[in-house]
Design an enzyme around this catalytic site. Structure first.
Site, mmCIF file in Angstrom:
data_model
loop_
_atom_site.group_PDB
_atom_site.id
_atom_site.type_symbol
_atom_site.label_atom_id
_atom_site.label_comp_id
_atom_site.label_asym_id
_atom_site.label_seq_id
_atom_site.Cartn_x
_atom_site.Cartn_y
_atom_site.Cartn_z
ATOM 1 N N ASN A 77 0.831 -1.207 0.000
ATOM 2 C CA ASN A 77 0.000 0.000 0.000
ATOM 3 C C ASN A 77 0.868 1.261 0.000
ATOM 4 O OD1 ASN A 77 0.564 -0.986 2.694
ATOM 5 N ND2 ASN A 77 -0.781 0.600 3.504
ATOM 6 N N ILE A 78 0.354 2.296 -0.698
ATOM 7 C CA ILE A 78 1.092 3.545 -0.876
ATOM 8 C C ILE A 78 0.172 4.713 -0.545
ATOM 9 C CG2 ILE A 78 2.373 4.996 -2.504
ATOM 10 C CD1 ILE A 78 2.802 2.396 -4.191
ATOM 11 N N GLU A 79 0.600 5.567 0.369
ATOM 12 C CA GLU A 79 -0.170 6.751 0.774
ATOM 13 C C GLU A 79 0.686 8.001 0.589
ATOM 14 O OE1 GLU A 79 -2.212 4.164 4.431
ATOM 15 O OE2 GLU A 79 -0.982 5.932 4.869
ATOM 16 N N HIS A 131 -3.833 0.781 -3.206
ATOM 17 C CA HIS A 131 -3.949 -0.387 -2.347
ATOM 18 C C HIS A 131 -2.931 -1.443 -2.776
ATOM 19 C CE1 HIS A 131 -8.223 0.572 -0.757
ATOM 20 N NE2 HIS A 131 -7.722 1.661 -1.336
ATOM 21 N N GLU A 174 -3.164 -4.595 -3.425
ATOM 22 C CA GLU A 174 -3.591 -5.436 -4.539
ATOM 23 C C GLU A 174 -3.483 -4.685 -5.865
ATOM 24 O OE1 GLU A 174 -5.754 -6.850 -0.831
ATOM 25 O OE2 GLU A 174 -5.113 -4.946 -1.702
ATOM 26 N N CYS A 191 -9.943 -5.499 0.879
ATOM 27 C CA CYS A 191 -11.138 -4.690 1.122
ATOM 28 C C CYS A 191 -12.069 -4.782 -0.085
ATOM 29 C CB CYS A 191 -10.754 -3.236 1.388
ATOM 30 S SG CYS A 191 -10.074 -2.385 -0.061
ATOM 31 N N CYS A 240 -10.673 -3.369 -3.353
ATOM 32 C CA CYS A 240 -9.699 -4.216 -4.042
ATOM 33 C C CYS A 240 -10.355 -5.428 -4.686
ATOM 34 C CB CYS A 240 -8.613 -4.658 -3.070
ATOM 35 S SG CYS A 240 -7.521 -3.301 -2.600
#
Length: 317
Positions: free
Chosen positions: A91-93, A104, A106, A131, A134
């Protein structure tokens, strides 16, 4: 172990810890595409089946790569392609950016597979369970009904279930509901031509055009017909590098992944950082129903404010 992630190593069972030690001797840290030969060596040395190998790689590589300055929550995914190659996702924010821009795990793993021209996804291993967003994104992949989802507990890393996607997302809405027979991973069959070049003439831009035209056939946009490719020029230790991404659309619209996000996945798996970005070029048809340039520039103004952003119109037919 020297992993920097949000799973307590002590919570892993002794067998998993022993197997991870073997894998560390085979796969270097920060490996994001695990070759068929490497997978076969891991299977041989650990005496484990391919899905278990993917679980171990998810713990070892995905969870340690998370970029989560907002949630401080680690999520990982590993795609197993039909070639036997494994693609790592995490995951990348982005700080000070809308949460809708996040990637996300996936989506990251699937983008990684698309970038490397994997023809088909057969399995996806996730920590934790995917989730709804995804599950819907995976649903858009080519031959989605055949994809197996294997999900693990995010505290212990133990498997929770092994199920076909359509059991994980029952009574689902998919591309065929909009009359579409293709999916993510398929070649779109479109002809892409640059008739009126607006980019300045230089070697870097010539290469960027070449990369964009090579990758546009992997853009998936059957619903809005707004195919797009993004090319990032970045430098590290005075060496110029290119990262590319394509727009991956979803029948449910909101789970669609922008071409910039896909390119950022390519940047990160090549061990680049946002601060390395020098310039970004958006290649799209200016007559398409969905336009990507404005949104691309908004995110770049936050994560790479010194980067220049350019638009090149492409005729797509």
């Amino acid at each position: 172990f020297s992993f920097d992630f949000f799973m307590d190593i002590a919570s892993l069972d002794e067998s998993t810890r022993s197997l991870l030690l073997i894998i560390q001797e085979i796969v270097p840290e920060n490996t994001f595409v695990v070759s068929v030969d490497m997978v076969k060596q891991i299977m041989r040395d650990t005496k484990q089946e391919i899905v278990e190998v993917a679980r171990l790689l998810c713990i070892y590589l995905s969870m340690s790569s998370t970029v989560a300055p907002i949630s401080h929550f680690s999520a990982g995914a590993v795609v197993i392609g039909s070639t036997g190659t494994m693609y790592i996702g995490f995951n990348i924010e982005y700080l000070q950016s809308p949460l809708s821009e996040t990637i996300h795990a996936e989506q990251c793993a699937i983008s990684n597979a698309v970038i490397h021209k994997e023809p088909k996804i057969e399995h996806i291993v996730t920590i934790p369970t995917p989730c709804g967003h995804c599950r819907q994104f995976i649903r858009e992949c080519s031959q989605a009904k055949d994809i197996m989802v294997h999900s693990c507990n995010n505290e212990t890393g133990a498997f929770l279930f092994h199920l076909p996607l359509l059991e994980v997302l029952p009574y689902s809405f998919g591309p065929e509901d909009l009359g579409c027979t293709s999916g993510i991973m398929d070649v779109n069959g479109k002809k892409c031509i640059i008739n009126a070049r607006t980019l300045p003439s230089c070697e870097d831009n010539d290469k960027a055009i070449q990369y964009a035209l090579e990758n546009l056939p992997k853009s998936h946009s059957p619903h809005s017909k707004s195919w797009c490719s993004v090319v990032i020029l970045w430098t590290q230790n005075e060496v110029k590098k290119f990262s590319t991404g394509v727009y991956l659309e979803n029948a449910a619209y909101n789970p669609s992944l922008g071409a910039l996000q896909c390119a950022l996945v390519d940047l990160l798996i090549e061990k680049g950082s946002f601060s390395d970005i020098c310039s970004v070029i958006v290649f799209e048809d200016n007559t398409a129903q969905v336009q990507h340039f404005t949104k691309t520039k908004l995110l770049l103004d936050i994560i790479a404010p010194s980067a220049s952003v350019h638009l090149q119109n492409v005729q797509i037919s």
